[in-house]
Design an enzyme around this catalytic site. Structure first.
Site, short mmCIF file in Angstrom:
data_model
loop_
_atom_site.label_atom_id
_atom_site.label_comp_id
_atom_site.label_asym_id
_atom_site.label_seq_id
_atom_site.Cartn_x
_atom_site.Cartn_y
_atom_site.Cartn_z
N ASP A 1 4.64 2.73 0.24
CA ASP A 1 4.30 3.82 0.06
C ASP A 1 4.55 4.92 0.70
OD1 ASP A 1 2.21 3.28 -2.34
OD2 ASP A 1 1.47 2.16 -1.05
N HIS B 1 0.53 -3.14 5.85
CA HIS B 1 0.85 -3.45 4.93
C HIS B 1 0.24 -4.97 5.00
CE1 HIS B 1 1.64 -6.09 0.96
NE2 HIS B 1 2.05 -4.51 0.11
#
Length: 459
Positions: free
Chosen positions: A396, A337
């Protein structure tokens, strides 16, 4: 009106040799040496080498924390996400313990800045219920006509069409923009589900359009309108509701929210602003990532004869990074991320309920494979790549599995993200309109030398 000839159709939808030649010209004349970005201290992606974003604005809406100060220095820590100053972990714990759905309560918080009282929440819920409607014949005249195979594009067209029905579409005063935002938040589930059913109807499936129920929460209505038998379990609704809460906002700097600020600063209307944000979210590097995770795991499950074979799983991950597996992009989707380096709090919250849902749905083997990849991927990435910060599973990674277990069609994965994030976009649009009266216009350094014009005969 002339009909298109086959030659015209070919030119419109095929990459012809002429287009290929022109594309090569584009590539040749648009390439910039990577060293120049370092030379001129350009922050590509508006982030430095450690992933820290360039300061572009101020916000009260949400905060993403992934570092803490130790002995005067910033060091990575477990990630935290705050909505209006409240830790997302505490917010989720609060509405779970109270045994009510969180979407309505937390969207109130993001929009208005305070947690609602019981009376305020009830009034707000009524406001949303009143706005769960579309203009007369909108489903027939807009949604049913030329439905798109891509639901994000279908949604964008529907939202832009709503502009035509709004007598005050271009009014950017706060009360009017708030009205528009509340309308879109309420209407979004209908636009999403109806668009999906309309496309499937064109493919020969049965058409069923259910009106939302005033007694149900946003998450419950999505599941009810989506399923022909209208049935869902409490656990399914609870987890979808949690997914909506976790995806509502993520600081002002994520791509789609920054797009909201940029487009709002130009003075344009709410409908155009939301569609611009959706165009950003659609990208596979942003909201479309959860589909990529699911597709990657489907490919992995097909390639592996034994999902419990750690050596085989490790080799597949190595092949991913070496651009030999799946889409040959060199990525392990769902890992890493831009901000978090130790843990993504949204993924941490999700994971606690994913196992429970996996047991209810009979997905224990898939869940075990996801867990193995989550634990193994950081080491494999560390061996293969030079990384400047830690790598961890992001939201996700598990959201795709959750949506799969909920029997949600993959084409709705990103729209469901948008159904949540539209709350954050609305809050940020209102904040931009209230505080900043200056169009956002960053600088780009020109590199092309100035040249004298050459007459056609001399070229």
């Amino acid at each position: 009106m002339m009909t298109m000839t086959k030659n015209v159709e070919h030119a419109l939808f095929e990459i012809t040799p002429e287009i290929q030649q022109l594309a090569q010209l584009c590539e040749d004349n648009n390439a910039i040496e990577k060293e120049l970005y370092t030379k001129y201290e350009v922050k590509r992606g508006l982030r430095d080498v450690n992933g820290k974003g360039v300061l572009a604005g101020l916000t009260n809406i949400s905060d993403v924390c992934a570092k803490k100060i130790v002995d005067g220095e910033e060091v990575p820590c477990a990630g935290n996400l705050y909505y209006r100053g409240y830790n997302i972990k505490e917010l989720v714990k609060g509405f779970l313990e109270a045994k009510h759905y969180g979407f309505e309560e937390i969207s109130y918080l993001l929009l208005f800045g305070e947690l609602p009282t019981e009376k305020q929440l009830a009034a707000y819920h009524e406001t949303l219920v009143e706005r769960r409607t579309l203009p007369p014949n909108f489903v027939r005249d807009v949604i049913m006509k030329a439905p798109s195979r891509d639901m994000m594009n279908s949604l964008s067209r529907s939202i832009l069409s709503l502009y035509s029905y709004d007598a005050k579409a271009d009014d950017t005063t706060i009360p009017n923009v708030l009205r528009q935002c509340l309308n879109l938040i309420s209407q979004f589930p209908m636009l999403m589900v109806y668009g999906y059913h309309a496309y499937n109807y064109r493919l020969g499936e049965d058409l069923f359009i259910y009106a939302p129920s005033p007694e149900l929460s946003t998450a419950e209505n999505i599941l009810m309108m989506l399923r022909e038998d209208r049935k869902y379990t409490k656990l399914e609704a609870k987890i979808l509701d949690m997914a909506l809460v976790l995806h509502m906002d993520h600081g002002g700097g994520n791509n789609s929210t920054f797009t909201t600020h940029v487009v709002t600063s130009s003075g344009t209307d709410t409908y155009s602003t939301i569609v611009a944000a959706m165009a950003s979210l659609k990208g596979p590097k942003h909201g479309g990532a959860n589909i990529k995770v699911t597709q990657m795991f489907e490919d992995m499950k097909q390639k592996l004869t034994d999902w419990k074979d750690e050596d085989a799983v490790r080799q597949y991950l190595c092949d991913l990074l070496d651009k030999k597996a799946f889409d040959q992009k060199g990525l392990i989707y769902g890992m890493g991320h831009a901000i978090y380096s130790v843990s993504d709090p949204r993924a941490d919250i999700f994971k606690k309920f994913v196992k429970q849902l996996a047991k209810e749905k009979g997905f224990e083997e898939e869940y075990a494979l996801y867990e193995m990849v989550e634990h193994m991927a950081p080491d494999v990435i560390g061996e293969k790549r030079r990384i400047y910060k830690g790598v961890n599973a992001n939201v996700d990674f598990y959201s795709g599995l959750v949506y799969s277990m909920l029997d949600l069609p993959p084409s709705l994965y990103t729209p469901i993200f948008a159904a949540a994030r539209i709350v954050g976009w609305s809050a940020h649009r209102l904040e931009e309109l209230k505080n900043v009266d200056k169009i956002i216009r960053p600088a780009y350094k020109p590199l092309a030398p100035h040249r004298d014009y050459i007459k056609m005969d001399d070229r």
